[in-house]
Each structure stands twice: as C-alpha cells, then as structure tokens.
Design an enzyme around this catalytic site. Structure first.
Site, PDB file in Angstrom:
ATOM      1  N   MET A  92      -8.951 -12.772  11.972  1.00  9.82           N
ATOM      2  CA  MET A  92      -7.512 -12.951  11.818  1.00  9.82           C
ATOM      3  C   MET A  92      -7.110 -14.420  11.733  1.00  9.82           C
ATOM      4  SD  MET A  92      -6.918  -9.843  11.478  1.00  9.82           S
ATOM      5  CE  MET A  92      -5.149  -9.726  11.394  1.00  9.82           C
ATOM      6  N   HIS A 111      -9.378  -5.963   3.503  1.00 10.08           N
ATOM      7  CA  HIS A 111      -7.949  -5.992   3.799  1.00 10.08           C
ATOM      8  C   HIS A 111      -7.418  -4.560   3.768  1.00 10.08           C
ATOM      9  CE1 HIS A 111      -3.998  -7.763   4.156  1.00 10.08           C
ATOM     10  NE2 HIS A 111      -3.580  -6.904   3.234  1.00 10.08           N
ATOM     11  N   GLN A 173      -8.854   3.061   7.819  1.00 11.76           N
ATOM     12  CA  GLN A 173     -10.120   2.560   8.387  1.00 11.76           C
ATOM     13  C   GLN A 173     -11.306   3.464   8.043  1.00 11.76           C
ATOM     14  OE1 GLN A 173      -9.709   0.589  12.478  1.00 11.76           O
ATOM     15  NE2 GLN A 173     -10.564  -0.773  10.923  1.00 11.76           N
TER      16      GLN A 173
END
Ligand code: GAR
Length: 202
Positions: A92, A111, A173
């Site tokens: 991050m 991303h 995810q």
C-alpha cells in the site's frame, strides 16, 4: 527458474495463492524473499510458516510511499536475493523512481478493479458507489502512475444486489488468487518477456 520477490502490507492471501501454485507445480518459479513495510503483517507470518525469508523494512518517515533509505534497503534486499520479478501483493505504498529504475519493466501489481476504472484506494467501494454491474481485478506492470501500466491479466466478477464492500471485495479476491498465478505463469513460461536483465548481487 523465475525468482519472485513479494512486497505486501497486509494479510497476504495473494502471496498464499502464489505459494500454493508453486507447491502444486502449476507455476514454475520460486519465491526468494517476502518484504513488508508493516512489521506485524500476517504476510510475513505466512512467509515464515513456509520457510521463506521474511523481512520487515521500516519506511518512516514516509507514510504513503517507498522512498529514501527504505527504498535503497529494499533494492539491496532484492539484489541480494537475486529477484527477477517484483510482485506487489497488497503493497500500500507508491513505488518511486529509484525502485522503478532499478527494476524497470519487472515490477507487477494486482489491483482490485478492472483498470483503468477505479484506481487508488478501496476500489470495491468506488465500484459500489458508482453502481457498476461488473467489477474485477487487474494484474499489470507498474509504471510511475498510480495503478497505471500495461495490463497482463484481468478477471471480472458480477456485482450482486445487496453486495457490501466486504462481500464484493471477497468475490474479487477469489479471482485475484487465480489471476496472479496466471500472470506469473505467462512470465515464467517466457510467453511474456520481462524488460531488462536480471540484476545480479553486486
Ligand atoms: C488485494 O485485494 C489487492 O488487490 C489490494 O490489496 C489486497 C491485498 O490482499 N491491493 C490494492 O488495493 C493496491 N492498490 P492480500 O494481502 O490478502 O493479498
């Protein structure tokens, strides 16, 4: 054999997917080191559980970028472990010119959006706010922009009625865990060529 270095800040589920793809021999590569800017990131714990070198690099005084002494330390580590490709998995911080230059064309990122839509933070929330009906994830080469750079793999998921940020991110995810190994397979197999030559330890 492709030498992968993983950089991340969080729980490391993408790293886990890559570890599992290698263990299942569906990805011909090895992870040479795992680096985090967060000392207690579960990513580092996962790496240790798998016997992988797990290193914390303190990035202070910067809050949102990898720069200065920390950037130099990361470059030293990558060289020492002879990394061929730098895999950002939930890292991050913004990558600055030093690392971009040292590993030009060999840094990739995942991303949680179908770029170029929804760059930046909490992309799944941005997708819900906008009302899109299809979301997804993107693996791309990293350049000097924020979540820009040539796209390698994308995978889409539907946005369902009643989705919350958490349910949508969880669905994205699941696809990330397929997309990252798939992108790395393209590189490991030579179907997608990395720019430049391996940086050898000096
Ligand atoms: C992933 O969803 C990844 O796409 C996102 O952070 C999560 C890390 O999960 N990355 C970004 O938002 C970067 N802009 P993980 O730690 O479980 O792999």
């Amino acid at each position: 054999m492709l030498n992968i270095a993983i950089l991340g800040s969080g729980k490391g589920s993408n790293a886990q997917a890559i570890i599992e793809a290698i263990a299942a021999r569906t990805l011909d590569a090895r992870i040479v080191c795992v680096i985090s800017d967060v000392a207690d990131a579960f990513l580092l714990e996962r790496a240790r559980q798998h016997g992988l070198p797990a290193l914390h690099v303190d990035c202070a005084p910067f809050k949102t970028k990898l720069d200065g002494a920390a950037e130099q330390r990361v470059i030293e580590i990558l060289r020492a472990y002879q990394a061929d490709v730098i895999v950002l998995a939930g890292f991050m911080r913004i990558i600055k010119a030093g690392l971009l230059g040292a590993y030009a064309g060999r840094i990739i990122n995942i991303h949680p959006a179908l770029l170029p839509a929804f760059p930046g933070l909490a992309s799944w929330q941005q997708a819900l706010d906008y009302g899109v009906k299809v979301a997804g994830c993107t693996v791309h080469f990293v350049d000097a922009g924020t979540d820009t750079g040539p796209i390698i793999v994308q995978r889409a998921v539907p946005v369902l009625d009643g989705d919350t940020p958490a349910t949508l991110h969880a669905r994205i995810q699941v696809e990330e865990h397929e997309a990252y190994p798939a992108a790395l397979r393209l590189i490991a197999s030579g179907k997608l060529r990395l720019a430049g030559r391996r940086v050898l330890a000096s």
